[in-house]
Scaffold this motif. Structure first.
Motif, PDB file in Angstrom:
ATOM      1  N   LEU A  29       0.856  -1.191   0.000  1.00 12.27           N
ATOM      2  CA  LEU A  29       0.000   0.000   0.000  1.00 12.27           C
ATOM      3  C   LEU A  29       0.888   1.234   0.000  1.00 12.27           C
ATOM      4  N   VAL A  30       0.550   2.211  -0.864  1.00 16.00           N
ATOM      5  CA  VAL A  30       1.275   3.473  -0.914  1.00 16.00           C
ATOM      6  C   VAL A  30       0.301   4.610  -0.623  1.00 16.00           C
ATOM      7  N   CYS A  31       0.652   5.465   0.335  1.00 14.08           N
ATOM      8  CA  CYS A  31      -0.157   6.629   0.687  1.00 14.08           C
ATOM      9  C   CYS A  31       0.700   7.883   0.514  1.00 14.08           C
ATOM     10  N   ILE A  32       0.115   8.917  -0.083  1.00 11.26           N
ATOM     11  CA  ILE A  32       0.848  10.154  -0.339  1.00 11.26           C
ATOM     12  C   ILE A  32       0.028  11.325   0.172  1.00 11.26           C
ATOM     13  N   ASP A  33       0.598  12.068   1.097  1.00 11.27           N
ATOM     14  CA  ASP A  33      -0.101  13.221   1.663  1.00 11.27           C
ATOM     15  C   ASP A  33       0.347  14.494   0.954  1.00 11.27           C
ATOM     16  N   GLY A  34      -0.472  14.966   0.009  1.00  5.98           N
ATOM     17  CA  GLY A  34      -0.178  16.217  -0.675  1.00  5.98           C
ATOM     18  C   GLY A  34       0.150  16.057  -2.140  1.00  5.98           C
ATOM     19  N   VAL A  35      -0.854  15.693  -2.956  1.00  3.92           N
ATOM     20  CA  VAL A  35      -0.591  15.474  -4.380  1.00  3.92           C
ATOM     21  C   VAL A  35      -0.118  16.748  -5.066  1.00  3.92           C
ATOM     22  N   GLN A  36      -0.576  17.905  -4.588  1.00  2.00           N
ATOM     23  CA  GLN A  36      -0.158  19.169  -5.204  1.00  2.00           C
ATOM     24  C   GLN A  36       1.316  19.495  -4.937  1.00  2.00           C
ATOM     25  N   ASP A  37       1.944  18.786  -3.993  1.00  2.00           N
ATOM     26  CA  ASP A  37       3.344  19.033  -3.672  1.00  2.00           C
ATOM     27  C   ASP A  37       4.305  18.182  -4.495  1.00  2.00           C
ATOM     28  N   ILE A  38       3.769  17.296  -5.336  1.00  4.91           N
ATOM     29  CA  ILE A  38       4.620  16.458  -6.176  1.00  4.91           C
ATOM     30  C   ILE A  38       4.964  17.205  -7.462  1.00  4.91           C
ATOM     31  N   ARG A  39       6.251  17.260  -7.764  1.00  9.57           N
ATOM     32  CA  ARG A  39       6.672  17.916  -9.004  1.00  9.57           C
ATOM     33  C   ARG A  39       6.557  16.941 -10.173  1.00  9.57           C
ATOM     34  N   PRO A  40       5.989  17.382 -11.282  1.00  5.09           N
ATOM     35  CA  PRO A  40       5.888  16.503 -12.454  1.00  5.09           C
ATOM     36  C   PRO A  40       7.249  16.329 -13.113  1.00  5.09           C
ATOM     37  N   GLU A  41       7.369  15.307 -13.934  1.00  7.66           N
ATOM     38  CA  GLU A  41       8.629  15.087 -14.639  1.00  7.66           C
ATOM     39  C   GLU A  41       8.884  16.191 -15.660  1.00  7.66           C
TER      40      GLU A  41
END
Length: 295
Positions: free
Chosen positions: A168-180
């Protein structure tokens, strides 16, 4: 049989149907109670969604201070601590110490403000001592890299699946991920990230759960209830997600609300079933949500 015939056979609808029938028989034998994915820890939500299925993307969205990080940590606790399922969490909105304190407070039922202020009582210490060994032995892995992009998330996830059997993978803050690939349009960047997360979930065949912000629109409505078009910066989140849960609490706006201590999990999109609203209890002092009947 040559290689081409083997590939064709593995993709044949007959093979897929055999797996489907096994699943249907399993659910029927369990009289509708069998999950087809990992549980969230919330009985009514799991009954509605059948759990977090492999290859799916679940988005938890809310306005600030509603408790989306708390809800995400509840899912992590349920799987890693209660069910011993290796879980990887990327905490992009706070450091790993803060996230760990959140998990420990909720698990031990120690007021989180006591831990922050250093005012723990003897009862707090007793509860902490009882549950801390269980937390320490759980397969919960926390990453808090300040600057994270999709390539790093994909690499770290694949590595942890190989080394730690993460499921299981959980990520808190999708807007904080930089796109490639960077873009002048923020909406396009977020859209690329969400689509990449869904692709990762499918390729690695694991459930991915992420949190997202909502824009200010709910605050201008009389009932403050969020809607799908309130997703901040990217409508792609709506299209890419398999399940989209909006978190809402009346007492976040009205302290004297008759529904104080309650929260709504608004399942606004459910690719494999109906949309509905699930009510849970909010135990803010412990930093957790629980089923309504749970003490």
């Amino acid at each position: 049989m040559d290689e081409k015939e083997e590939v064709a056979a593995s993709d044949h609808i007959g093979d897929v149907c055999e797996g489907l029938m096994d699943t249907l028989e399993s659910v029927a034998h369990g009289k509708g109670e069998t999950l087809t994915g990992l549980g969230t820890g919330f009985e009514d939500l799991d009954y509605l969604t059948r759990g977090l299925e492999p290859g799916t993307l679940t988005v938890v969205a809310s306005r600030p201070a509603m408790g989306r990080t708390t809800f995400l940590s509840d899912i992590c606790r349920h799987n890693a601590i209660k069910n011993n399922i290796p879980t990887l969490v990327f905490t992009l909105e706070e450091n790993r110490q803060s996230f760990t304190r959140r998990v420990v407070a909720a698990e031990a039922r120690v007021p989180i403000h006591h831990m922050r202020a250093g005012t723990m009582t003897d009862e707090d210490w007793t509860r902490l001592g009882r549950r801390l060994p269980v937390v320490l032995e759980s397969p919960l892995f926390i990453r808090d890299t300040a600057r994270v992009d999709m390539r790093l998330i994909q690499l770290e996830t694949a590595t942890m699946m190989e080394k730690r059997d993460v499921r299981l993978v959980c990520i808190d803050g999708v807007q904080d991920i930089r796109p490639e690939k960077r873009s002048d349009l923020r909406e396009r960047e977020v859209g690329d990230v969400v689509r990449d997360l869904k692709t990762m979930a499918r390729e690695l065949d694991i459930p991915v759960v992420v949190t997202s912000h909502l824009n200010r629109s709910p605050e201008y409505r009389p009932d403050k209830i969020p809607r799908l078009d309130d997703l901040r910066e990217s409508g792609a989140i709506t299209f890419a997600s398999d399940t989209l849960i909006m978190l809402h609490r009346e007492d976040a706006y009205e302290k004297e609300s008759p529904r104080a201590g309650e929260a709504d999990l608004i399942v606004a999109k459910h690719r494999h079933g109906p949309a509905a609203t699930v009510m849970v209890a909010h135990q803010g002092h412990y930093g957790r949500f629980v089923d309504m009947a749970q003490p």
